[in-house]
Motif scaffolding. Structure first.
Motif, mmCIF file in Angstrom:
data_model
loop_
_atom_site.group_PDB
_atom_site.id
_atom_site.type_symbol
_atom_site.label_atom_id
_atom_site.label_comp_id
_atom_site.label_asym_id
_atom_site.label_seq_id
_atom_site.Cartn_x
_atom_site.Cartn_y
_atom_site.Cartn_z
ATOM 1 N N THR A 44 -4.615 3.826 13.887
ATOM 2 C CA THR A 44 -4.431 3.327 15.237
ATOM 3 C C THR A 44 -4.023 1.862 15.175
ATOM 4 N N PRO A 45 -2.890 1.500 15.777
ATOM 5 C CA PRO A 45 -2.428 0.113 15.671
ATOM 6 C C PRO A 45 -3.403 -0.846 16.325
ATOM 7 N N CYS A 74 6.493 -1.116 12.930
ATOM 8 C CA CYS A 74 5.545 -1.056 14.043
ATOM 9 C C CYS A 74 4.969 -2.456 14.236
ATOM 10 N N GLN A 75 5.406 -3.139 15.287
ATOM 11 C CA GLN A 75 5.012 -4.532 15.492
ATOM 12 C C GLN A 75 3.528 -4.666 15.789
ATOM 13 N N SER A 134 0.851 -1.191 0.000
ATOM 14 C CA SER A 134 0.000 0.000 0.000
ATOM 15 C C SER A 134 0.880 1.231 0.000
ATOM 16 N N HIS A 135 0.268 2.372 -0.230
ATOM 17 C CA HIS A 135 1.015 3.622 -0.082
ATOM 18 C C HIS A 135 0.908 4.099 1.356
ATOM 19 N N MET A 136 -0.304 4.440 1.791
ATOM 20 C CA MET A 136 -0.506 4.781 3.193
ATOM 21 C C MET A 136 -0.537 3.498 4.021
ATOM 22 N N PRO A 137 -0.250 3.585 5.318
ATOM 23 C CA PRO A 137 -0.328 2.387 6.160
ATOM 24 C C PRO A 137 -1.716 1.755 6.117
ATOM 25 N N GLU A 138 -1.766 0.458 5.854
ATOM 26 C CA GLU A 138 -3.019 -0.297 5.811
ATOM 27 C C GLU A 138 -2.774 -1.671 6.434
ATOM 28 N N GLU A 151 8.427 1.960 17.721
ATOM 29 C CA GLU A 151 8.863 1.352 16.469
ATOM 30 C C GLU A 151 10.319 0.909 16.532
ATOM 31 N N ARG A 152 10.613 -0.176 15.835
ATOM 32 C CA ARG A 152 11.995 -0.587 15.618
ATOM 33 C C ARG A 152 12.509 0.138 14.381
#
Length: 240
Positions: free
Chosen positions: A235-236, A180-181, A143-147, A204-205
């Motif tokens: 939101t994770p 981001c785990q 993806s481009h944005m986080p998904e 984040e690592r």
């Protein structure tokens, strides 16, 4: 510790549930099993976009960005190159010269070129290079944005992650890979030479890109290493 991909490209190995990726010092990701090269956020035509708005900016950034991509492709010989969005900065920067370069790019790369559509591609059209939607590729969700996607590692761009090291006049902002785990997301640094960056969170690592190497990092490893408390993006979800 930094390692070398194929003995030539400085990198660090990232293993996700038995699936290896190489985080390259050239600010790209290499999937050795599928022979796919991932890059994000080239923002080609950014200088020309600024010039349209009357802001003087040198037009030499695109050449350095494209030459860097070609160098990687010639060393790794990928089956395909996948751009995780924001190949261009805007339709205003899509000059006839840039369109010509993009048309020739697959042949110069020696492989298929694919584009996962980003927010900066909206309203633009590039001949022979359709904007593909977010999608699954093996164990990856592209993806481009986080998904975040359950059971898949989300490879994305958009965030332009950087780490802030040091304080005051000695502070450095270094591009980095950020994992981001809790959300299962690996964000690539911006590949373009004319791009800024945004600090990562403490959760984040990180793998810093500095002096032609990739260095595994952690919050608080050195005095003055600065990170905000919150993640960028959605939101994770909580780990299973």
């Amino acid at each position: 510790m930094p390692v070398a991909t194929g003995g030539a490209v400085p990198s660090a190995t990232f293993d996700w549930q038995g699936h290896p990726l190489e985080l390259l010092a050239a600010k790209a990701v290499w999937d050795p099993q599928r022979q796919v090269l991932f890059v994000a956020d080239l923002h080609l035509g950014k200088a020309e976009t600024f010039q349209v708005h009357g802001i003087p900016m040198p037009s030499d950034g695109d050449a350095a960005t494209l030459n860097g991509l070609l160098d990687l492709a010639h060393q790794l010989l990928p089956q395909q190159v996948v751009v995780l969005g924001d190949l261009i900065h805007s339709r205003l920067g899509l000059t006839a010269e840039l369109r010509s370069k993009l048309a020739a790019l697959p042949e110069l790369l020696g492989c298929q070129l694919r584009l996962i559509g980003g927010n900066h591609e909206q309203g633009s059209w590039i001949e022979g290079l359709p904007h593909e939607p977010s999608q699954e590729l093996g164990p990856w969700w592209l993806s481009h944005m986080p998904e975040p996607r359950a059971g898949l590692l989300n490879l994305c761009g958009h965030l332009h992650p950087v780490a802030q090291v040091g304080r005051g006049a000695d502070r450095l902002r270094l591009p980095c890979f950020s994992y981001c785990q809790t959300s299962g997301r690996l964000a690539l640094p911006a590949f373009g030479r004319l791009t800024g960056g945004h600090p990562c969170s403490r959760r984040e690592r990180l793998w810093l890109v500095a002096e032609g190497a990739v260095i595994a990092w952690a919050a608080g490893r050195l005095p003055g290493f600065s990170q905000p408390d919150c993640c960028h993006g959605p939101t994770p979800r909580q780990p299973a």
